[in-house]
Design an enzyme around this catalytic site. Structure first.
Site, PDB file in Angstrom:
ATOM      1  N   SER A   1       6.196   0.706  23.069  1.00 45.35           N
ATOM      2  CA  SER A   1       5.879   1.209  21.722  1.00 45.35           C
ATOM      3  C   SER A   1       4.809   1.946  21.672  1.00 45.35           C
ATOM      4  O   SER A   1       3.717   1.519  22.185  1.00 45.35           O
ATOM      5  CB  SER A   1       5.907  -0.159  20.675  1.00 45.35           C
TER       6      SER A   1
ATOM      7  N   HIS B   1       9.831   4.089  22.497  1.00 48.31           N
ATOM      8  CA  HIS B   1       9.915   3.402  21.070  1.00 48.31           C
ATOM      9  C   HIS B   1       8.712   3.886  20.199  1.00 48.31           C
ATOM     10  O   HIS B   1       7.625   3.886  20.481  1.00 48.31           O
ATOM     11  CB  HIS B   1       9.976   1.688  21.262  1.00 48.31           C
TER      12      HIS B   1
ATOM     13  N   ASP C   1       7.293   3.821  16.496  1.00 47.02           N
ATOM     14  CA  ASP C   1       7.394   3.017  15.195  1.00 47.02           C
ATOM     15  C   ASP C   1       6.840   3.808  14.011  1.00 47.02           C
ATOM     16  O   ASP C   1       5.747   4.278  13.966  1.00 47.02           O
ATOM     17  CB  ASP C   1       6.316   1.749  15.609  1.00 47.02           C
TER      18      ASP C   1
ATOM     19  N   MET D   1       6.036   3.929   9.998  1.00 46.47           N
ATOM     20  CA  MET D   1       5.764   3.168   8.709  1.00 46.47           C
ATOM     21  C   MET D   1       5.124   3.796   7.805  1.00 46.47           C
ATOM     22  O   MET D   1       4.345   4.850   7.915  1.00 46.47           O
ATOM     23  CB  MET D   1       4.580   2.179   9.398  1.00 46.47           C
TER      24      MET D   1
ATOM     25  N   HIS E   1      12.227   3.853  15.350  1.00 50.74           N
ATOM     26  CA  HIS E   1      12.367   2.399  14.665  1.00 50.74           C
ATOM     27  C   HIS E   1      11.734   2.835  13.147  1.00 50.74           C
ATOM     28  O   HIS E   1      10.407   2.654  12.988  1.00 50.74           O
ATOM     29  CB  HIS E   1      11.657   1.212  15.316  1.00 50.74           C
TER      30      HIS E   1
ATOM     31  N   MET F   1      10.543   2.078   9.843  1.00 45.31           N
ATOM     32  CA  MET F   1      10.176   0.799   8.940  1.00 45.31           C
ATOM     33  C   MET F   1       9.719   1.321   7.754  1.00 45.31           C
ATOM     34  O   MET F   1       8.507   1.500   7.112  1.00 45.31           O
ATOM     35  CB  MET F   1       8.728   0.028   9.635  1.00 45.31           C
TER      36      MET F   1
ATOM     37  N   MET G   1      13.729  -8.433  15.447  1.00 44.33           N
ATOM     38  CA  MET G   1      12.115  -8.227  14.995  1.00 44.33           C
ATOM     39  C   MET G   1      11.767  -9.771  15.479  1.00 44.33           C
ATOM     40  O   MET G   1      12.261 -10.722  14.776  1.00 44.33           O
ATOM     41  CB  MET G   1      11.623  -8.285  13.747  1.00 44.33           C
TER      42      MET G   1
ATOM     43  N   GLY H   1       4.995  -4.222  11.139  1.00 48.97           N
ATOM     44  CA  GLY H   1       3.811  -3.575  10.544  1.00 48.97           C
ATOM     45  C   GLY H   1       2.595  -3.350  11.268  1.00 48.97           C
ATOM     46  O   GLY H   1       1.787  -2.345  11.361  1.00 48.97           O
ATOM     47  N   PHE H   2       2.562  -4.266  12.436  1.00 40.85           N
ATOM     48  CA  PHE H   2       1.423  -3.989  13.338  1.00 40.85           C
ATOM     49  C   PHE H   2       1.848  -4.560  14.689  1.00 40.85           C
ATOM     50  O   PHE H   2       2.750  -5.317  14.868  1.00 40.85           O
ATOM     51  CB  PHE H   2       0.081  -5.017  12.830  1.00 40.85           C
ATOM     52  N   GLY H   3       1.070  -3.934  15.788  1.00 38.62           N
ATOM     53  CA  GLY H   3       1.254  -4.269  17.171  1.00 38.62           C
ATOM     54  C   GLY H   3       0.185  -5.336  17.299  1.00 38.62           C
ATOM     55  O   GLY H   3      -0.562  -5.786  16.521  1.00 38.62           O
ATOM     56  N   GLY H   4       0.503  -5.955  18.401  1.00 41.07           N
ATOM     57  CA  GLY H   4      -0.388  -7.316  18.864  1.00 41.07           C
ATOM     58  C   GLY H   4      -0.287  -8.370  18.237  1.00 41.07           C
ATOM     59  O   GLY H   4      -1.269  -9.375  18.406  1.00 41.07           O
TER      60      GLY H   4
ATOM     61  N   ASP I   1      11.736  -6.862  19.580  1.00 42.47           N
ATOM     62  CA  ASP I   1      10.427  -6.105  19.377  1.00 42.47           C
ATOM     63  C   ASP I   1       9.472  -6.977  18.876  1.00 42.47           C
ATOM     64  O   ASP I   1       9.581  -7.621  17.410  1.00 42.47           O
ATOM     65  CB  ASP I   1      10.815  -4.942  18.384  1.00 42.47           C
ATOM     66  N   GLY I   2       8.280  -7.053  19.489  1.00 38.86           N
ATOM     67  CA  GLY I   2       7.232  -7.926  18.679  1.00 38.86           C
ATOM     68  C   GLY I   2       6.793  -8.989  19.740  1.00 38.86           C
ATOM     69  O   GLY I   2       7.572  -9.850  20.173  1.00 38.86           O
ATOM     70  N   GLY I   3       5.463  -8.870  20.376  1.00 35.15           N
ATOM     71  CA  GLY I   3       4.831 -10.139  21.035  1.00 35.15           C
ATOM     72  C   GLY I   3       5.617 -10.048  22.514  1.00 35.15           C
ATOM     73  O   GLY I   3       5.553 -11.261  22.942  1.00 35.15           O
TER      74      GLY I   3
ATOM     75  N   GLY J   1       4.325  -3.097  23.307  1.00 32.62           N
ATOM     76  CA  GLY J   1       3.396  -2.298  22.745  1.00 32.62           C
ATOM     77  C   GLY J   1       2.169  -2.466  23.522  1.00 32.62           C
ATOM     78  O   GLY J   1       1.819  -1.958  24.572  1.00 32.62           O
ATOM     79  N   SER J   2       1.236  -3.532  23.183  1.00 30.99           N
ATOM     80  CA  SER J   2       0.047  -4.039  23.733  1.00 30.99           C
ATOM     81  C   SER J   2       0.088  -4.259  25.085  1.00 30.99           C
ATOM     82  O   SER J   2      -0.873  -4.125  25.755  1.00 30.99           O
ATOM     83  CB  SER J   2      -0.194  -5.106  22.737  1.00 30.99           C
TER      84      SER J   2
END
Ligand code: DX5
Ligand code: ZN
Length: 246
Positions: A7, A32, A34, A36, A65, A67, A136, A141-144, A174-176, A196-197
Site C-alpha cells: 500500500s 495497492h 488507497d 480516501m 481501493h 474508500m 478489511m 482510514g489509516f495505515g499502521g 488489508d490492514g495490520g 503498507g507500514s
C-alpha cells in the site's frame, strides 16, 4: 498463488516512483492505491493524477481501493488514469451490482470490500461478479493499525463459499499485515496481501517486501503440506495472543 500488494499510503510520496519500484523488485506483484475522500473515512489521500503518474513508472497492476462515497462518479477517471483493479466498499454502494458492472464496463477488474463490522453474507449476490473480495482487517482510514483477528474467520468463510459455489474470485486482505500476522491470513486462505507500514515505514522497501513475501510463501507451503499452526507453534499477535482461527 500468493501476491504481495504494497500500500503506497505508507510510502514517502516525495520518492513514490522509486519506492514502489523497489517494492516490486522485492517481490511485490501488485501496487495497492488507497483512495480516501474525508467522508466515507476520516482521512484524505490521493486521486487519479497519482495513479496516472504511477502508471508511467510501473508495469504491475494498480489496485485502486476506493474508500469514497458515490464511487460511480469517479470510476471513469480512475480507469482513464490507468487503474487495473478497482474495488468499492459494500457499505458505500446503494446499487452495488450496478457499480461493479460500471467498473467492468470501463475495462477494470471489479472488487468489493467489506469493513470489519460487515458480514460476508452481504456479498452473496455479487460474488459471481467480482475479481476479488477485499476483507478489511482494520477499520479503513489509516495505515499502521493493529490487525483485527475476527477477519480470519471471514477469509476462511469466503474460501469455503468459493469452493462450494465453484466461483473464482480472489481473496485479498488489508490492514495490520506484518510478520506476526501474515502466516495466519495465508493459512486462512488470503491470496493477495496488502501491506503498507510493513513495507515502507522504516525504509528499505525492497528488503521488507522480500522478507514479508518469504514469510507468506513459507506459510502457504505449510498450509499445502497440512501442517497446522499448532504444530508450527502458532503466531503471536500484537497483544501477545495467538491469532488462531476461531
Ligand atoms: C487502510 C488502508 C490500508 C492501509 C494498510 O484504510 O486501506 O491499505 O494503508 O496499512 P498497514 O499495512 O500499515 O495496516
Ligand atoms: Zn487499502
Amino acid at each position: 498463488m500468493i501476491e504481495l500488494a504494497p500500500s503506497i499510503l505508507s510510502a514517502d510520496f516525495a520518492r513514490l516512483g522509486a519506492d514502489a519500484q523497489a517494492a516490486v523488485e522485492g517481490g511485490a506483484s501488485v501496487l495497492h492505491v488507497d483512495v480516501m475522500d474525508g467522508h466515507f473515512v476520516p482521512n484524505i489521500t490521493i486521486g487519479p493524477p497519482v495513479v496516472a503518474s504511477l502508471r508511467k513508472v510501473s508495469k504491475v497492476p494498480l489496485d485502486c481501493h476506493l474508500m469514497i462515497e458515490q464511487p460511480d462518479e469517479f470510476i471513469p477517471a480512475f480507469a482513464e488514469a490507468g487503474a487495473d483493479w478497482i474495488s468499492v466498499h459494500q457499505e458505500a454502494c446503494i446499487h452495488l451490482d450496478r457499480t461493479l458492472h460500471l467498473i467492468a464496463a470501463h475495462g477494470c477488474k471489479p472488487g468489493v470490500v467489506i469493513n470489519p463490522a460487515t458480514p460476508v453474507n452481504t456479498l452473496h449476490e455479487v460474488l459471481p461478479l467480482v475479481h476479488h473480495v477485499l476483507v478489511m482487517s482494520v477499520n479503513p482510514g489509516f495505515g499502521g493499525q493493529t490487525f483485527i483477528p475476527s477477519s480470519l474467520k471471514k477469509i476462511k468463510l469466503l474460501s469455503e463459499i468459493r469452493k462450494s459455489r465453484g466461483l473464482e474470485f480472489r481473496i485479498e486482505v488489508d490492514g495490520g499485515i506484518h510478520h506476526n500476522t501474515v502466516a495466519e491470513v495465508v493459512r486462512a486462505g488470503a491470496q493477495i496481501l496488502v501491506a503498507g507500514s510493513a513495507i515502507f515505514e522504516h525504509g528499505a522497501p525492497r528488503e521488507n517486501a522480500r522478507k514479508l513475501m518469504k514469510s507468506a510463501l513459507d506459510a502457504a507451503k505449510q498450509f499445502v503440506q497440512g501442517i497446522s499452526p499448532a504444530v508450527t507453534g502458532g503466531v503471536a499477535g500484537d497483544d501477545g495472543n495467538s491469532l488462531s482461527l476461531p
